[in-house]
Motif scaffolding. Structure first.
Motif, PDB file in Angstrom:
ATOM      1  N   GLU A 155       0.767  -1.186  -0.126  1.00 39.45           N
ATOM      2  CA  GLU A 155       0.012   0.010   0.033  1.00 39.45           C
ATOM      3  C   GLU A 155       0.828   1.340   0.120  1.00 39.45           C
ATOM      4  N   PHE A 156       0.600   2.133  -0.647  1.00 40.10           N
ATOM      5  CA  PHE A 156       1.272   3.632  -0.685  1.00 40.10           C
ATOM      6  C   PHE A 156       0.480   4.969  -0.403  1.00 40.10           C
ATOM      7  N   ALA A 157       1.264   5.858   0.071  1.00 40.74           N
ATOM      8  CA  ALA A 157       0.523   7.168   0.174  1.00 40.74           C
ATOM      9  C   ALA A 157       1.454   8.037  -0.324  1.00 40.74           C
ATOM     10  N   SER A 158       0.900   9.159  -1.046  1.00 39.09           N
ATOM     11  CA  SER A 158       1.576  10.126  -1.652  1.00 39.09           C
ATOM     12  C   SER A 158       1.280  11.514  -0.583  1.00 39.09           C
ATOM     13  N   MET A 159       2.642  12.152  -0.456  1.00 39.70           N
ATOM     14  CA  MET A 159       2.459  13.124   0.639  1.00 39.70           C
ATOM     15  C   MET A 159       3.267  14.351   0.040  1.00 39.70           C
ATOM     16  N   ASP A 160       3.048  15.513   0.785  1.00 36.55           N
ATOM     17  CA  ASP A 160       3.741  16.717   0.415  1.00 36.55           C
ATOM     18  C   ASP A 160       4.973  16.854   1.379  1.00 36.55           C
ATOM     19  N   LEU A 161       6.231  17.276   0.758  1.00 35.93           N
ATOM     20  CA  LEU A 161       7.276  17.593   1.711  1.00 35.93           C
ATOM     21  C   LEU A 161       7.140  19.140   2.049  1.00 35.93           C
ATOM     22  N   SER A 162       7.301  19.312   3.526  1.00 35.73           N
ATOM     23  CA  SER A 162       7.185  20.458   4.113  1.00 35.73           C
ATOM     24  C   SER A 162       8.461  20.996   4.213  1.00 35.73           C
ATOM     25  N   ARG A 163       9.385  20.722   5.073  1.00 35.77           N
ATOM     26  CA  ARG A 163      10.612  21.102   5.154  1.00 35.77           C
ATOM     27  C   ARG A 163      11.504  19.903   5.316  1.00 35.77           C
ATOM     28  N   ILE A 164      12.812  20.497   5.202  1.00 41.01           N
ATOM     29  CA  ILE A 164      14.019  19.522   5.350  1.00 41.01           C
ATOM     30  C   ILE A 164      14.797  19.993   6.659  1.00 41.01           C
ATOM     31  N   HIS A 165      15.130  19.011   7.532  1.00 43.56           N
ATOM     32  CA  HIS A 165      15.845  19.513   8.735  1.00 43.56           C
ATOM     33  C   HIS A 165      17.172  18.820   8.837  1.00 43.56           C
ATOM     34  N   GLU A 199      10.464  16.285   6.425  1.00 40.91           N
ATOM     35  CA  GLU A 199       9.017  16.142   7.021  1.00 40.91           C
ATOM     36  C   GLU A 199       7.947  16.044   5.921  1.00 40.91           C
ATOM     37  N   VAL A 200       6.971  15.343   6.194  1.00 41.30           N
ATOM     38  CA  VAL A 200       6.021  15.107   5.180  1.00 41.30           C
ATOM     39  C   VAL A 200       4.527  15.135   5.877  1.00 41.30           C
ATOM     40  N   GLU A 201       3.607  15.592   4.942  1.00 43.66           N
ATOM     41  CA  GLU A 201       2.251  16.186   5.364  1.00 43.66           C
ATOM     42  C   GLU A 201       1.222  15.762   4.487  1.00 43.66           C
ATOM     43  N   GLY A 202      -0.128  15.825   4.823  1.00 37.95           N
ATOM     44  CA  GLY A 202      -1.172  15.439   3.745  1.00 37.95           C
ATOM     45  C   GLY A 202      -1.796  14.176   3.928  1.00 37.95           C
ATOM     46  N   MET A 232      23.599  18.607  20.674  1.00 34.78           N
ATOM     47  CA  MET A 232      22.961  18.697  19.389  1.00 34.78           C
ATOM     48  C   MET A 232      22.189  20.050  19.071  1.00 34.78           C
ATOM     49  N   GLU A 233      22.155  20.168  17.597  1.00 35.57           N
ATOM     50  CA  GLU A 233      21.438  21.439  17.177  1.00 35.57           C
ATOM     51  C   GLU A 233      20.862  21.211  15.843  1.00 35.57           C
ATOM     52  N   PHE A 234      19.684  21.702  15.292  1.00 35.27           N
ATOM     53  CA  PHE A 234      19.259  21.451  14.228  1.00 35.27           C
ATOM     54  C   PHE A 234      18.794  22.879  13.593  1.00 35.27           C
ATOM     55  N   ALA A 235      18.588  22.626  12.260  1.00 33.23           N
ATOM     56  CA  ALA A 235      17.706  23.611  11.531  1.00 33.23           C
ATOM     57  C   ALA A 235      16.926  23.144  10.542  1.00 33.23           C
ATOM     58  N   SER A 236      16.082  23.962  10.250  1.00 33.23           N
ATOM     59  CA  SER A 236      14.905  23.612   9.326  1.00 33.23           C
ATOM     60  C   SER A 236      14.828  24.474   8.208  1.00 33.23           C
ATOM     61  N   MET A 237      15.036  23.818   7.102  1.00 30.82           N
ATOM     62  CA  MET A 237      15.277  24.566   5.718  1.00 30.82           C
ATOM     63  C   MET A 237      14.226  24.228   4.706  1.00 30.82           C
ATOM     64  N   ASP A 238      14.165  25.002   3.783  1.00 29.06           N
ATOM     65  CA  ASP A 238      13.404  24.671   2.590  1.00 29.06           C
ATOM     66  C   ASP A 238      14.114  23.992   1.421  1.00 29.06           C
ATOM     67  N   LEU A 239      13.529  23.230   0.842  1.00 28.99           N
ATOM     68  CA  LEU A 239      14.372  22.512  -0.477  1.00 28.99           C
ATOM     69  C   LEU A 239      13.958  23.454  -1.577  1.00 28.99           C
ATOM     70  N   SER A 240      14.999  23.728  -2.222  1.00 30.74           N
ATOM     71  CA  SER A 240      14.623  24.410  -3.477  1.00 30.74           C
ATOM     72  C   SER A 240      14.431  23.449  -4.852  1.00 30.74           C
ATOM     73  N   ARG A 241      15.625  22.788  -5.082  1.00 28.89           N
ATOM     74  CA  ARG A 241      15.505  21.904  -6.203  1.00 28.89           C
ATOM     75  C   ARG A 241      16.060  20.737  -5.992  1.00 28.89           C
ATOM     76  N   ILE A 242      15.789  19.543  -6.643  1.00 30.39           N
ATOM     77  CA  ILE A 242      16.649  18.279  -6.603  1.00 30.39           C
ATOM     78  C   ILE A 242      17.412  18.349  -8.088  1.00 30.39           C
ATOM     79  N   HIS A 243      18.690  17.835  -7.807  1.00 31.61           N
ATOM     80  CA  HIS A 243      19.579  17.874  -8.839  1.00 31.61           C
ATOM     81  C   HIS A 243      20.236  16.364  -9.114  1.00 31.61           C
TER      82      HIS A 243
END
Lengths: 149, 149, 149
Positions: free
Chosen positions: A2-12, A120-123, B1-12
């Protein structure tokens, strides 16, 4: 399957510091950030000690084998999923003698560098539910099943 | 530990051609594309030769062990980070005799297929800074620390 | 080398159930979802049996070595690419005796958990084309080349 399609919110991006427990740092990060569901995109660096587990055989119910070790260890990769705020991560490790790896347990201690990446994924709401299965050649019992809500 | 939350711009997606040095191709790609910071999502394919390093022990300061080899080699995974345009990548490799792997050095030569994937990230400025540490059981010295600006 | 910069559309999470063939489940997922091109971000879990291949040497044309095995096996990582709806995936596996891995073939059977993650990409059309190459030290022949349309 089974699978789900989700939106990426942010990269951490998480930095685990020398001497810190990797899984404890990941749990601390998840608690502080409030992230409930994420793909573990990867992780790399070095460890000063490891603690892993492996499945012992391919029959249901599962049994696990645990092992600890120390030394200068390279982290080659991490793959996993965060569901309901709980991380489940497998990691590939290596020394010059070869690679090994398994399920990441508390007791993997960061050496000079350890960085872990999350998408991080949502939806769709992910959860894990105990489910009875009866699989030919494996036997019957309960397994934890990823569920898409 | 420390972390940052970032936006993905593009996939290369990078294709390294037969006979090319993998790390040199990655650096060439980063220079030509102008990408300064990215998560190395993964990489796979085959190598005709490898050159890796491993940490020798788990005390500070670190010492590295280097080794080269040739043959038909599968690339199982790559994980890493690009900071200030500089890649730091670990890779898992294998032959039928088993898996090995470590820190990707110049001298890993692509055989018939080599593809590497990057997620460019923005919103927080990543850098690496030398920092003095004193860790119980490891000793004291300087390590390179990922910093979130 | 050559590269393409693309947009991520969605993240897809696939659960492969106990007893299912991992590659067959991935192909079924790709068919049902209609996804034509994606980065395989990762995969982890456990297998009850494996079937892999490895390149035999580093000369062109390639020759492959295949091997099957059974037992309780940890999936440490998966890396790969989906092009024109066709997956090409390498995986790192392990038992307590060490890690191994190679090119994922039909016959890798999921044990109690198997989850695979995909980043669907768009904006550039990916394809694979047979291309004649002549590489110093490797020889000459045709290889499959990732092409950015």
């Amino acid at each position: 399957m089974e699978f789900a399609s989700m939106d990426l919110s942010r990269i951490h991006i998480l930095r685990v510091d020398p001497g810190e427990d990797v899984l404890a740092a990941i749990k601390d990060f998840l608690k502080k950030s409030g992230i409930r569901q994420a793909v573990v995109l990867g992780g790399y660096g070095t460890l000063a000690a490891y603690h892993l587990h492996w499945v012992k055989h391919n029959r249901i119910p599962t049994e696990n084998h645990f092992r600890r070790g120390e030394g200068g260890i390279e982290i080659l990769a991490m793959n996993g999923l965060v569901v309901d705020g709980e991380p489940h991560i497998h990691t590939a490790l290596a020394t010059p003698d070869g690679a090994f790896g398994g399920h990441l347990e508390p007791g993997c201690i960061a050496y000079v560098l350890c960085e872990v990446f999350f998408a991080e994924v949502e939806g769709v709401s992910l959860s894990r539910q105990r489910r009875a299965v009866d699989v030919e050649g494996m036997g019957e019992g309960e397994v934890s099943r990823l569920t898409f809500g």
